[in-house]
Design a protein around this motif. Structure first.
Motif, mmCIF file in Angstrom:
data_model
loop_
_atom_site.group_PDB
_atom_site.id
_atom_site.type_symbol
_atom_site.label_atom_id
_atom_site.label_comp_id
_atom_site.label_asym_id
_atom_site.label_seq_id
_atom_site.Cartn_x
_atom_site.Cartn_y
_atom_site.Cartn_z
ATOM 1 N N HIS A 150 0.844 -1.199 0.000
ATOM 2 C CA HIS A 150 0.000 0.000 0.000
ATOM 3 C C HIS A 150 0.883 1.255 0.000
ATOM 4 O O HIS A 150 2.022 1.225 0.456
ATOM 5 N N SER B 39 -8.409 -0.206 -1.014
ATOM 6 C CA SER B 39 -9.042 1.094 -0.772
ATOM 7 C C SER B 39 -8.185 2.238 -1.302
ATOM 8 O O SER B 39 -6.986 2.077 -1.535
ATOM 9 N N SER B 40 -8.839 3.380 -1.513
ATOM 10 C CA SER B 40 -8.170 4.627 -1.907
ATOM 11 C C SER B 40 -7.330 4.481 -3.174
ATOM 12 O O SER B 40 -6.179 4.916 -3.235
ATOM 13 N N TYR C 79 -7.194 -5.846 0.280
ATOM 14 C CA TYR C 79 -7.421 -4.451 0.637
ATOM 15 C C TYR C 79 -7.006 -3.590 -0.548
ATOM 16 O O TYR C 79 -5.832 -3.568 -0.920
ATOM 17 N N SER D 34 -3.815 -0.985 -1.307
ATOM 18 C CA SER D 34 -4.471 0.300 -1.075
ATOM 19 C C SER D 34 -3.528 1.460 -1.405
ATOM 20 O O SER D 34 -2.309 1.308 -1.396
ATOM 21 N N ARG D 35 -4.156 2.621 -1.680
ATOM 22 C CA ARG D 35 -3.429 3.862 -1.933
ATOM 23 C C ARG D 35 -2.369 3.724 -3.028
ATOM 24 O O ARG D 35 -1.209 4.081 -2.851
ATOM 25 N N ASP E 117 -2.433 -6.266 0.345
ATOM 26 C CA ASP E 117 -2.866 -4.884 0.531
ATOM 27 C C ASP E 117 -2.279 -4.042 -0.597
ATOM 28 O O ASP E 117 -1.066 -3.837 -0.665
#
Length: 137
Positions: free
Chosen positions: A42, A88-89, A86, A67-68, A65
């Motif tokens: 991430h 997200s973002s 994961y 994310s971002r 992960d």
């Protein structure tokens, strides 16, 4: 990065890798570390998930992960043991092709650009789904 991953590949017991908060544009070199079970990337500059579409790689990965980063879609992955994803973002607006994760229990897509979840399929074990902060109608 390439030198680091070559050195890490010598550790057959290596199961957990955290490259979060760096400036990685790809993680292709990680394919030389097949024993990974937990991968956290991430907060980088990743935009492609091609490495996770090869069914011969990452057969033991259970946690990912991403994310971002800069992902715009989730493709069909080949991660049969993945339990937690994961993502997200990012800028994910398309999950039309998303599949290949039959064991997935947690899917986090908060803070993306999703308008619907009509095409999420083949997730018989899904127990947690996070969709806050999208544009779902």
């Amino acid at each position: 990065m390439e030198t680091l991953c070559k050195e890490l590949a010598n550790y057959e017991h290596l199961r957990h890798i955290d490259f979060s908060g760096n400036k990685l544009g790809n993680v292709d070199i990680i394919s030389k570390i097949p024993s990974i079970m937990h991968l956290d990337v991430h907060g980088n500059m990743l935009s492609k998930l091609d490495i996770f579409t090869n069914e011969e790689l990452f057969t033991n990965l259970i946690y990912l992960d991403i994310s971002r980063n800069r992902f715009k879609s989730l493709p069909a992955l080949k991660l049969p043991k993945l339990l937690e994803l994961y993502a997200s973002s990012n800028e994910i607006a398309n999950v039309d092709e998303f599949s290949g994760v039959p064991a997935l229990k947690v899917l986090d897509l908060r803070g993306n650009r999703l308008k619907s979840m009509n095409n999420i399929k083949s997730l018989p074990e899904l127990a947690e789904l996070y969709l806050a902060d999208n544009i779902i109608t």
